[in-house]
Design an enzyme around this catalytic site. Structure first.
Site, PDB file in Angstrom:
ATOM      1  N   ARG A  80       0.835  -1.211   0.000  1.00 53.05           N
ATOM      2  CA  ARG A  80       0.000   0.000   0.000  1.00 53.05           C
ATOM      3  C   ARG A  80       0.869   1.260   0.000  1.00 53.05           C
ATOM      4  O   ARG A  80       0.539   2.244  -0.643  1.00 53.05           O
ATOM      5  CB  ARG A  80      -0.965  -0.004   1.193  1.00 53.05           C
ATOM      6  CG  ARG A  80      -2.009   1.095   1.077  1.00 53.05           C
ATOM      7  CD  ARG A  80      -3.095   0.969   2.107  1.00 53.05           C
ATOM      8  NE  ARG A  80      -2.572   1.105   3.455  1.00 53.05           N
ATOM      9  CZ  ARG A  80      -3.274   0.854   4.564  1.00 53.05           C
ATOM     10  NH1 ARG A  80      -4.533   0.449   4.464  1.00 53.05           N
ATOM     11  NH2 ARG A  80      -2.734   1.003   5.747  1.00 53.05           N
ATOM     12  N   LYS A 183      -2.652   6.514   1.175  1.00 54.53           N
ATOM     13  CA  LYS A 183      -2.474   6.990   2.560  1.00 54.53           C
ATOM     14  C   LYS A 183      -1.486   8.156   2.556  1.00 54.53           C
ATOM     15  O   LYS A 183      -0.293   7.980   2.826  1.00 54.53           O
ATOM     16  CB  LYS A 183      -1.979   5.811   3.415  1.00 54.53           C
ATOM     17  CG  LYS A 183      -2.212   6.009   4.906  1.00 54.53           C
ATOM     18  CD  LYS A 183      -2.098   4.682   5.616  1.00 54.53           C
ATOM     19  CE  LYS A 183      -2.055   4.814   7.109  1.00 54.53           C
ATOM     20  NZ  LYS A 183      -3.284   5.285   7.706  1.00 54.53           N
ATOM     21  N   GLU A 219     -16.030   7.001   4.758  1.00 51.91           N
ATOM     22  CA  GLU A 219     -14.975   6.627   5.708  1.00 51.91           C
ATOM     23  C   GLU A 219     -15.379   7.035   7.131  1.00 51.91           C
ATOM     24  O   GLU A 219     -15.954   8.104   7.321  1.00 51.91           O
ATOM     25  CB  GLU A 219     -13.703   7.366   5.303  1.00 51.91           C
ATOM     26  CG  GLU A 219     -12.438   6.865   5.906  1.00 51.91           C
ATOM     27  CD  GLU A 219     -11.693   5.872   5.035  1.00 51.91           C
ATOM     28  OE1 GLU A 219     -11.811   4.668   5.301  1.00 51.91           O
ATOM     29  OE2 GLU A 219     -10.993   6.285   4.111  1.00 51.91           O
TER      30      GLU A 219
HETATM   31  N1  PLP Z   1      -9.087   4.599   6.623  1.00 51.64           N
HETATM   32  C1  PLP Z   1      -8.231   5.579   6.942  1.00 51.64           C
HETATM   33  C2  PLP Z   1      -8.509   6.951   6.471  1.00 51.64           C
HETATM   34  C3  PLP Z   1      -7.088   5.280   7.704  1.00 51.64           C
HETATM   35  O1  PLP Z   1      -6.234   6.229   8.040  1.00 51.64           O
HETATM   36  C4  PLP Z   1      -6.869   3.959   8.113  1.00 51.64           C
HETATM   37  C5  PLP Z   1      -5.680   3.610   8.874  1.00 51.64           C
HETATM   38  O2  PLP Z   1      -4.735   3.122   8.364  1.00 51.64           O
HETATM   39  C6  PLP Z   1      -7.809   2.988   7.758  1.00 51.64           C
HETATM   40  C7  PLP Z   1      -8.897   3.346   7.014  1.00 51.64           C
HETATM   41  C8  PLP Z   1      -7.615   1.572   8.172  1.00 51.64           C
HETATM   42  O3  PLP Z   1      -6.652   0.940   7.411  1.00 51.64           O
HETATM   43  P1  PLP Z   1      -5.805  -0.269   8.002  1.00 51.64           P
HETATM   44  O4  PLP Z   1      -6.762  -1.271   8.467  1.00 51.64           O
HETATM   45  O5  PLP Z   1      -5.001  -0.735   6.862  1.00 51.64           O
HETATM   46  O6  PLP Z   1      -4.991   0.307   9.080  1.00 51.64           O
HETATM   47  C1  COI Z   2      -3.927   3.665  11.356  1.00 45.66           C
HETATM   48  O1  COI Z   2      -4.907   3.033  11.715  1.00 45.66           O
HETATM   49  O2  COI Z   2      -2.813   3.151  11.237  1.00 45.66           O
HETATM   50  C2  COI Z   2      -4.031   5.055  11.024  1.00 45.66           C
HETATM   51  O3  COI Z   2      -3.323   5.480  10.179  1.00 45.66           O
HETATM   52  C3  COI Z   2      -5.004   5.889  11.698  1.00 45.66           C
HETATM   53  C4  COI Z   2      -4.463   7.226  12.111  1.00 45.66           C
HETATM   54  C5  COI Z   2      -3.539   7.143  13.269  1.00 45.66           C
HETATM   55  C6  COI Z   2      -3.936   8.025  10.980  1.00 45.66           C
END
Ligand code: PLP
Ligand code: COI
Length: 339
Positions: A80, A183, A219
């Site tokens: 990612r 991200k 989101e």
């Molecule tokens: N959506 C956003 C905007 C986020 O910042 C995150 C955090 O990483 C997620 C979703 C969840 O993604 P993940 O499960 O890969 O941490």
């Molecule tokens: C995460 O869940 O890793 C995130 O990025 C959420 C936040 C701290 C930006």
């Protein structure tokens, strides 16, 4: 080292001993370097400061009951980060370099990995920034990759207790053809006003709707949204949300538990039909939601009236946590054990 109050840890910055750095110069990545400084020095015209050439990741390491330290879905986070890099015209990081950097950052700070059973984990934050100077709007020629780590507690102070969230329509986090699916810092900058207002108004997070039609759940702040009804796990399909690795894993777990999984638009009105809803992400893990309020209309959607998480969210949470802590078999190769 003074004793750390593992149970009282917030989700925040925590100074550890070392971080890892790597520089991209003349079209190639150099060697990994270990630093004990919390600071980076850079050119004042660096593109990350002006034009947002900045992407980051977030993953966690856990101590299992067997005392082994496990990192969850390291390679998926690396992939990612490379999609984010490509989206902002930054160089990708070879999978092997990424993996070595993460393992080194964790190993060198192993004493900061919270022990089993403390409700805490080691948060791993890889960061990729444009450090080369530009004044015209163009990508930098030089980049820096940093990995720092720190022990954290739950993202929402409620932990696994249900939170309240607020639907906002007067701010967008990301445009349909913008950067919502990667991200990058800009998405978080765009979410700050709505998030801080939601906090001030008594909610854990804002829920953003799709920016084009303002009809569908997009989101849940820094996490993906899911709803449960009729033995089905439903989660938004959208071009402007971050494909959450936690959500991806929960979809597999839900199927294994005999549930149906649907990834599709979720109209706001459908919130009335769900038996349970929640937010999922690395930081948030699974945060059950007890109440959603539409800020514009004042309409309320209430779940888990007794203030407890619903049974399906709890089952999903326990299964995910079980894999992360080595209590459940790692059938899909999601775990990297830190040797
Ligand atoms: N959506 C956003 C905007 C986020 O910042 C995150 C955090 O990483 C997620 C979703 C969840 O993604 P993940 O499960 O890969 O941490
Ligand atoms: C995460 O869940 O890793 C995130 O990025 C959420 C936040 C701290 C930006």
């Amino acid at each position: 080292m003074t004793a750390i109050d593992w149970k009282g840890l917030p989700f925040g910055y925590f100074k550890t001993d070392f971080n890892i750095r790597c520089y991209y110069v003349n079209g190639e990545w150099g060697q990994l370097e270990v630093s004990d400084s919390e600071y980076i020095t850079m050119h004042m015209a660096a593109t990350c400061l002006h034009y947002g050439q900045e992407a980051f990741e977030g993953m966690k390491a856990f101590t299992g009951a067997d005392k082994k330290v496990r990192i969850f879905r390291l390679d998926e986070n690396g992939k990612r980060l490379n999609r984010s890099a490509s989206g902002l015209m930054m160089p990708e990081i070879p999978a092997d370099l990424f993996r070595k950097a993460i393992l080194k950052a964790v190993s060198l700070n192993i004493k900061y990995v919270p022990p089993y059973g403390e409700g805490a984990s080691l948060y791993i934050r890889p960061l990729l920034i444009g450090t080369g100077a530009q004044v015209g709007v163009k990508p930098a020629k030089e980049y820096m990759f940093v990995v720092f780590v720190g022990p954290v507690g739950p993202y929402f102070k409620e932990g696994f207790s249900p939170v309240r969230m607020q639907i906002v329509k007067d701010y967008d986090r990301a445009a349909p053809l913008g950067t919502g699916s990667i991200k990058v810092g800009g998405n978080y900058a765009a979410s700050l006003r709505a998030s801080e207002r939601a906090h001030d108004e008594g909610y854990s997070s804002a829920i953003f709707l799709d920016a084009k039609e303002k009809k569908y759940i997009d989101e849940a702040g820094p996490a993906n949204f899911f709803g449960i009804k009729n033995n089905t796990y439903v989660t938004p399909q959208s071009v402007s949300i971050l494909p959450s690795i936690t959500n991806m894993s929960l979809r597999v777990i839900a199927e294994e538990m005999g549930m149906k999984v649907e990834q599709r638009h979720i109209p706001v009105e459908e919130l009335a039909e769900f038996e349970e809803v929640g937010a999922c992400g690395t930081a948030a893990v699974i945060s059950p939601i007890c109440k959603i309020v539409d800020r514009e209309t004042g309409k309320e959607f209430i779940y888990c009236k007794d203030g407890k998480a619903g049974p399906v969210s709890e089952k999903l949470y326990n299964k995910l946590k079980g894999i992360q802590e080595g209590l459940e078999p790692d059938k899909y190769g999601w775990i990297t054990v830190v040797e």
